[in-house]
Scaffold this motif. Structure first.
Motif, PDB file in Angstrom:
ATOM      1  N   GLY A 145      -6.764  -1.659  20.776  1.00  0.00           N
ATOM      2  CA  GLY A 145      -8.159  -1.792  20.309  1.00  0.00           C
ATOM      3  C   GLY A 145      -9.155  -0.591  20.839  1.00  0.00           C
ATOM      4  O   GLY A 145      -8.587   0.198  21.709  1.00  0.00           O
ATOM      5  N   PRO A 146     -10.418  -0.571  20.491  1.00  0.00           N
ATOM      6  CA  PRO A 146     -11.197   0.603  20.698  1.00  0.00           C
ATOM      7  C   PRO A 146     -11.691   0.354  22.362  1.00  0.00           C
ATOM      8  O   PRO A 146     -11.327  -0.687  22.890  1.00  0.00           O
ATOM      9  N   GLY A 147     -12.613   1.384  22.656  1.00  0.00           N
ATOM     10  CA  GLY A 147     -12.891   1.284  23.946  1.00  0.00           C
ATOM     11  C   GLY A 147     -12.023   1.796  25.326  1.00  0.00           C
ATOM     12  O   GLY A 147     -12.345   1.719  26.511  1.00  0.00           O
ATOM     13  N   LEU A 148     -10.842   2.194  24.820  1.00  0.00           N
ATOM     14  CA  LEU A 148      -9.895   2.616  25.771  1.00  0.00           C
ATOM     15  C   LEU A 148      -9.961   3.869  26.075  1.00  0.00           C
ATOM     16  O   LEU A 148      -9.362   4.466  27.182  1.00  0.00           O
ATOM     17  N   GLU A 150     -10.971   8.510  24.444  1.00  0.00           N
ATOM     18  CA  GLU A 150     -10.772   9.253  23.381  1.00  0.00           C
ATOM     19  C   GLU A 150      -9.186   9.414  23.111  1.00  0.00           C
ATOM     20  O   GLU A 150      -8.446   9.544  24.088  1.00  0.00           O
ATOM     21  N   ASN A 151      -8.872   9.375  21.742  1.00  0.00           N
ATOM     22  CA  ASN A 151      -7.450   9.590  21.191  1.00  0.00           C
ATOM     23  C   ASN A 151      -6.474   8.421  21.794  1.00  0.00           C
ATOM     24  O   ASN A 151      -5.290   8.526  21.625  1.00  0.00           O
ATOM     25  N   LEU A 153      -4.606   4.660  21.833  1.00  0.00           N
ATOM     26  CA  LEU A 153      -4.330   3.683  20.817  1.00  0.00           C
ATOM     27  C   LEU A 153      -3.925   2.533  21.571  1.00  0.00           C
ATOM     28  O   LEU A 153      -4.028   1.154  21.194  1.00  0.00           O
ATOM     29  N   TRP A 154      -3.218   2.596  22.814  1.00  0.00           N
ATOM     30  CA  TRP A 154      -2.745   1.287  23.641  1.00  0.00           C
ATOM     31  C   TRP A 154      -2.814   1.835  24.943  1.00  0.00           C
ATOM     32  O   TRP A 154      -2.741   2.926  25.287  1.00  0.00           O
ATOM     33  N   THR A 168      -1.611   5.234  29.350  1.00  0.00           N
ATOM     34  CA  THR A 168      -2.367   5.328  28.205  1.00  0.00           C
ATOM     35  C   THR A 168      -1.608   6.257  27.319  1.00  0.00           C
ATOM     36  O   THR A 168      -1.135   7.236  27.450  1.00  0.00           O
ATOM     37  N   GLY A 170      -1.152   7.476  23.086  1.00  0.00           N
ATOM     38  CA  GLY A 170      -2.062   7.930  22.005  1.00  0.00           C
ATOM     39  C   GLY A 170      -1.923   9.692  21.892  1.00  0.00           C
ATOM     40  O   GLY A 170      -0.925  10.275  22.250  1.00  0.00           O
ATOM     41  N   ASN A 174       0.127   7.904  14.688  1.00  0.00           N
ATOM     42  CA  ASN A 174       0.019   6.360  14.972  1.00  0.00           C
ATOM     43  C   ASN A 174       1.517   5.803  15.048  1.00  0.00           C
ATOM     44  O   ASN A 174       2.533   6.229  14.561  1.00  0.00           O
ATOM     45  N   GLY A 211      -9.501   8.877  28.361  1.00  0.00           N
ATOM     46  CA  GLY A 211      -9.083   9.414  27.186  1.00  0.00           C
ATOM     47  C   GLY A 211      -7.626  10.308  27.542  1.00  0.00           C
ATOM     48  O   GLY A 211      -7.596  10.535  28.614  1.00  0.00           O
TER      49      GLY A 211
END
Length: 584
Positions: A145-148, A150-151, A153-154, A168, A170, A174, A211
């Motif tokens: 989800g959002p808030g993790l 920049e760039n 995803l998980w 992290t 991303g 996708n 990010g």
């Protein structure tokens, strides 16, 4: 093969990832972290995981582009070609992966991540790090989800005891991610779009990340940084002007050692002798007060806070103490700047102050003794009787000379104690006209294997070290010759051979110096990793550092030498040097 940046390194098998061999992913911050393998996962036509081994690959080829810090791995599986490019960011602990294959488009090739447990109890468990079957001792959790950042995803959090680390994901295409089983810590990553290419960024950190860069950004950063490294630092060319057939191998060792030293040992707190390859040793080097009233003691191994690492020998070694004084001197020679003098001032002062404090005045002899208790360089003497070892006495003199000169350049007053100790150090011990390992050692030590099976520090008296005022050149030369004819060379390893080469070079035997650098017992593997030899695990990066130091000295020369490449033979060798200062 490895890619990395000095603070973080990723070890890759033939797949470009860690599909078949769980090589380590290591960082200078990961003091409880362990390898976090990322590998290829092969799927058959009906969705089942295939048990593909390295033997199932055909046309396998792997290339490391030293200029860009990129590993390109190509191979075929079931008739389908696969290309994997592997990068690392140069300013974070991040890996970039780019895969191209029709297997990706067909849904038959994806990625996995796996997380092991390690309690750090197996010091010499190299080359792998971690236990994969002890899943109940640690936990992982997946967040989306959002808030993790920049760039991103998980993110996967990995908790071992009281320490948590974050992976992290991303920075590329996708994908979906799922845990393979509640009883394991393995995750499957599957591309969303049906494409023959898939890219992803995998970042590692001790805290939540802000990010990750994209794979494209990472590739450009890697190219730029490695180009700068190779273009702006010193270099020795031993090939283009040489006819000796051994020049090619020496050049290979030089270039690959320079690459691997930057990947493994160029951070602010360089790791132990195995670098960022595995945990074959414990801890790194840092400053520690250690309870002395004056100055700073440089322990053999510490954690990042300065606490000494476990080991019964560590706190009784002193030969490393003058190292920072030599480092400072070489930086000043390169810059000749006031800024360098001021930046190193505290380190120089505190290092020398401890040295002066450590040397104890002997009222019976009227000189300042080193030890006991202490261990010598080779760590093979009894600490309770070891007093005034030859190499340490010479290095103490050199270090205090350098510290005094530093203070004088700054216009600062030199402490009286430094000069008192320096001018009144115990004389180097002599037995039968040769320097002895330490004062009072058994007279038959030359023929006692207990003392002739490890680091031959006596040849460093005039080789690694320049001639100091307390060393006789005539005795040093005779001592070095005795070492060469009596030491058990088959049991030596790592920097032992460069120190022998430097001794031979200074003593005018350039042919022997080359022989030592290419001795059959001094080996580097196909990717340039320095082998540990008879006594220590592989890799042993002091072997790489020693090689580079010896080659630089032999090629550029040392204080007082004239002409080009004074440490290389005149016949068969044509050596070119760029941007390297003379050795002390």
């Amino acid at each position: 093969m490895q890619v990395g940046n000095g603070f973080f390194a990723f070890g890759a098998d033939i797949s470009g990832l860690q599909t078949f061999q769980p090589w380590a992913i290591m960082s200078d911050w990961g003091w409880k972290n362990d390898s976090l393998p990322a590998g290829l996962l092969f799927i058959d036509g009906v969705g089942n995981v295939q048990n593909i081994t390295e033997a199932d690959l055909s046309d396998a080829r792997q290339e490391l582009d030293l200029w860009s810090g990129t590993i390109t791995s190509t191979f075929a599986v079931d008739g389908h070609n696969v290309t994997v490019k592997t990068y690392t960011a140069q300013n974070s602990s991040t890996v970039g992966i780019a895969i191209h294959s029709t297997l990706v488009q067909d849904g038959r090739l994806c990625l996995f991540l796996d997380f092991p447990w390690n309690d750090g109890s197996q010091k010499f468990q190299a080359p792998y790090v971690g236990y994969w079957n002890d899943t109940n001792s640690h936990t992982t959790a997946l967040t989306a989800g959002p808030g993790l950042g920049e760039n991103v995803l998980w993110q996967i959090s990995h908790t071992m005891s009281a320490a948590s680390f974050y992976t992290t994901l991303g920075g590329g295409d996708n994908f979906t991610i799922s845990r393979v089983s509640p009883t394991t810590h393995r995750y499957r990553l599957v591309p969303v779009e049906p494409s023959s290419s898939f890219s992803i960024t995998v970042g590692y950190s001790p805290s939540n990340s802000e990010g990750v860069p994209s794979v494209a950004e990472m590739a450009l950063e890697s190219i730029s940084n490695w180009k700068s490294y190779w273009s702006s630092s010193g270099f020795v060319d031993v090939v283009s002007g040489s006819t000796d057939p051994r020049a090619e191998e020496l050049q290979r060792r030089i270039i690959l050692s320079r690459y691997l030293m930057r990947v493994n040992e160029a951070g602010f707190t360089p790791p132990q002798e195995s670098g960022l390859v595995d945990d074959g040793w414990v801890s790194n080097r840092a400053q520690s007060q250690e309870g002395y009233k004056h100055g700073a003691r440089w322990s053999k191994m510490t954690d990042p806070t300065g606490r000494s690492a476990p080991g019964e020998i560590n706190e009784l070694l002193i030969w490393q103490q003058p190292h920072p004084l030599v480092f400072a001197e070489y930086e000043y020679r390169a810059t000749q700047s006031r800024e360098t003098l001021e930046r190193w001032q505290d380190v120089v002062y505190e290092t020398a102050d401890w040295m002066a404090n450590y040397a104890r005045y002997n009222t019976s002899t009227g000189v300042h003794d080193l030890g006991p208790p202490m261990y010598v360089v080779s760590e093979d003497t009894s600490p309770n009787v070891t007093r005034n070892p030859a190499f340490e006495l010479a290095y103490w003199r050199l270090g205090l000379d350098l510290a005094q000169a530093w203070m004088e350049r700054l216009g600062e007053e030199v402490p009286v104690a430094w000069g008192e100790v320096k001018e009144n150090l115990a004389p180097l011990p002599i037995e039968d006209g040769l320097y002895a390992v330490y004062e009072g050692i058994e007279s038959d030590f030359w023929t006692t294997t207990e003392y002739t099976n490890s680091h031959p520090a006596l040849v460093g008296l005039y080789g690694w070290l320049p001639q100091t005022s307390n060393v006789s050149l005539e005795i040093a030369k005779a001592t070095a010759e005795r070492v060469r004819t009596t030491w058990n060379i088959t049991n030596l390893w790592g920097w032992d051979f460069p120190i022998l080469a430097m001794s031979a070079a200074r003593l005018g035997d350039a042919d022997k110096a080359i022989d030592w650098l290419l001795d059959p017992y001094y080996q580097f593997d196909d990717v340039g990793m320095p082998l540990g030899g008879a006594q220590v695990p592989t890799p042993y990066f002091p072997g790489s550092g020693g090689l580079l130091y010896a080659v630089a000295m032999m090629a550029r020369g040392w204080d007082g030498t004239q002409g080009a490449a004074p440490g290389f033979p005149r016949e068969g060798w044509g050596v070119k040097v760029e941007d390297i200062s003379p050795a002390l």
